[in-house]
Design a protein around this motif. Structure first.
Motif, short mmCIF file in Angstrom:
data_model
loop_
_atom_site.label_atom_id
_atom_site.label_comp_id
_atom_site.label_asym_id
_atom_site.label_seq_id
_atom_site.Cartn_x
_atom_site.Cartn_y
_atom_site.Cartn_z
N ILE A 1 15.32 57.33 59.65
CA ILE A 1 15.90 57.44 61.02
C ILE A 1 15.20 55.93 61.81
O ILE A 1 14.26 56.07 61.66
CB ILE A 1 15.28 58.76 62.62
CG1 ILE A 1 15.76 59.61 62.17
CG2 ILE A 1 15.76 58.30 63.32
CD1 ILE A 1 15.06 61.10 62.53
N VAL A 2 16.25 55.30 62.16
CA VAL A 2 16.23 53.19 62.48
C VAL A 2 16.98 53.14 63.79
O VAL A 2 18.31 53.04 63.80
CB VAL A 2 16.36 52.82 61.44
CG1 VAL A 2 16.29 51.20 62.36
CG2 VAL A 2 15.70 52.58 60.30
N GLN A 3 16.02 53.17 64.43
CA GLN A 3 16.54 52.58 65.85
C GLN A 3 17.76 53.89 66.63
O GLN A 3 17.77 53.41 67.46
CB GLN A 3 17.12 51.55 66.00
CG GLN A 3 16.43 49.93 65.56
CD GLN A 3 16.82 48.92 65.28
OE1 GLN A 3 18.56 48.60 65.90
NE2 GLN A 3 16.03 47.69 65.65
N LYS A 4 16.87 54.96 66.34
CA LYS A 4 17.63 56.08 67.01
C LYS A 4 18.73 57.15 66.06
O LYS A 4 19.78 57.56 66.86
CB LYS A 4 17.57 55.87 68.13
CG LYS A 4 16.54 55.59 69.03
CD LYS A 4 17.10 55.75 70.89
CE LYS A 4 15.82 55.63 71.77
NZ LYS A 4 16.18 55.42 73.13
N ARG A 5 18.28 55.50 64.92
CA ARG A 5 20.12 56.23 63.85
C ARG A 5 19.79 57.45 62.83
O ARG A 5 18.19 56.56 62.16
CB ARG A 5 20.58 54.64 63.64
CG ARG A 5 21.54 54.54 65.34
CD ARG A 5 22.39 53.27 64.76
NE ARG A 5 23.39 53.57 64.00
CZ ARG A 5 23.65 52.75 62.45
NH1 ARG A 5 22.56 51.53 62.56
NH2 ARG A 5 24.65 52.02 61.97
N LEU A 6 20.79 57.19 62.37
CA LEU A 6 20.39 58.51 61.25
C LEU A 6 20.96 57.07 60.27
O LEU A 6 22.04 57.20 60.50
CB LEU A 6 20.89 60.16 60.51
CG LEU A 6 20.04 60.68 59.35
CD1 LEU A 6 18.86 60.41 59.33
CD2 LEU A 6 21.28 61.77 59.40
N VAL A 7 19.96 57.02 59.31
CA VAL A 7 20.73 55.91 58.67
C VAL A 7 20.81 56.38 56.80
O VAL A 7 19.73 56.76 56.49
CB VAL A 7 20.22 54.41 58.46
CG1 VAL A 7 20.87 54.04 59.98
CG2 VAL A 7 19.41 54.09 57.78
N SER A 8 21.33 56.30 56.13
CA SER A 8 21.32 55.87 54.49
C SER A 8 20.94 54.25 54.00
O SER A 8 21.41 53.38 54.21
CB SER A 8 22.53 56.76 53.63
OG SER A 8 22.84 55.99 52.73
#
Length: 372
Positions: A214-221
């Motif tokens: 999770i980066v800045q309220k986003r789930l990222v790959s």
């Protein structure tokens, strides 16, 4: 001029805070008691208005155009947010004069075709969260008077209590949902109405690392392509105008491990509480652990009962309802009742829609081939 019954509005909002199914009724009461054409609730803090906000029946067509034609991103009335927060209420004349309104596209191109011109926005605050009860009036009705604005300003603090209650109950329900998913071993990330991460359960957190986080309220790959695909799927789900409950699943690669399948889901049981932080979820399926049968995955993904999941899996496999009922050893009436429940929980309305929704998910669960 008749006397308003503002206590009736206050009571209606208090009831809606406890029972979110009553928000539209509360807005109808607010519109009627303030001699307004219609009413709706808009977020002031956060990322601005998104579809799914409640409004009165009279505002249906207005709301459709508001979002469809992107007036939500050009709503000049948001310029009065600071005034509303400080004074409890704001109207058009606090933002611009009548001559400016006659020249402004928002009033002439958007509102005028509906016969609308005037509004009053009542601030509803709970901590750092700010909402606006937007009361809409026609051109013929004229603006709210100074006395009426004073009455509405007094209502602001009382409605804020209902907002605080609704949000507290929403937090409690979200915590309960996380615990339920954890109990059945399902990894889930809860998202707000903008598709931002709100909370994640421990099963989900165990899947996080350098590859998925999770980066800045986003789930990222780590894969930018996968992150972009997930963002598109969430954006599609957030801005979709129909009631479909699922966006296209997205594969999140994990280097030496098999990928995680992220399934964006609209949480219909939470969506009615427009003041809750929990509107959507990402159900994360770890393809390294596929010992659970398809039916169990469908149960976790959509909240189906065991019987409903078995029926849904057979329908998705191409079986007719009568054949599925015979195979499962249940009566036709029972299968019809279960199918109606499956439709409701998956946001579909007919068998063809259900098949189109479930086939790619079941195919991914039974295969290592990625969904494209």
């Amino acid at each position: 001029m008749r006397t308003w019954n503002l206590a009736k509005i206050e009571q209606a909002f208090a009831e809606a805070a406890v029972d979110p199914a009553r928000w539209v009724d509360a807005l109808e009461i607010a519109a009627t008691e303030t001699d307004s054409f219609g009413a709706l609730i808009l977020p002031v803090s956060g990322g601005g208005p998104v579809p799914g906000l409640p409004y009165t029946g009279s505002m249906s067509r207005v709301a459709e155009v508001y979002f469809r034609d992107k007036w939500s991103a050009r709503d000049t009335r948001y310029l009065g947010a600071g005034h509303m927060q400080y004074n409890g209420v704001v109207d058009d004349l606090d933002i611009m004069d009548v001559d400016a309104m006659r020249r402004h596209p928002y009033y002439q191109d958007f509102l005028a075709p509906f016969g609308l011109q005037w509004f009053a926005g009542i601030g509803m605050m709970a901590g750092n969260d700010i909402w606006c009860l937007s009361l809409q009036r026609t051109t013929a009705s004229g603006p709210f008077s100074a006395e009426q604005k004073r009455d509405l300003a007094g209502l602001s603090a009382r409605l804020s209590s209902s907002v605080a209650l609704a949000r507290a109950l929403g937090h409690g329900r979200a915590a309960g949902a996380l615990a339920a998913f954890e109990l059945c071993g399902t990894a889930v990330v809860l998202l707000n109405s903008y598709g931002e991460v709100f909370r994640a359960n421990q099963c989900a957190e165990r899947l996080f690392g350098d590859e998925i986080k999770i980066v800045q309220k986003r789930l990222v790959s780590r894969s930018t392509a996968a992150t972009a695909a997930l963002d598109r799927a969430l954006r599609d789900l957030v801005w979709r105008h129909d009631s479909s409950g699922l966006a296209a699943p997205v594969l999140l690669p994990r280097g030496q491990y098999r990928p995680v399948l992220a399934c964006p889901v609209r949480l219909s049981s939470f969506a009615s509480n427009i003041l809750s932080d929990c509107d959507f979820a990402l159900v994360l399926i770890d393809s390294e652990k596929r010992s659970r049968p398809v039916e169990a995955q469908l149960q976790a993904l959509f909240g189906l009962t065991s019987a409903e999941a078995k029926l849904a899996a057979r329908i998705a496999d191409g079986s007719a309802l009568a054949d599925a009922a015979s195979e499962l050893g249940i009566a036709k009436e029972t299968s019809r009742s279960q199918l109606k429940s499956v439709f409701r929980k998956t946001g579909t309305h007919r068998q063809a829609e259900l098949v189109a929704l479930l086939m790619p998910i079941i195919g991914q669960l039974n295969s290592e081939l990625p969904i494209v």
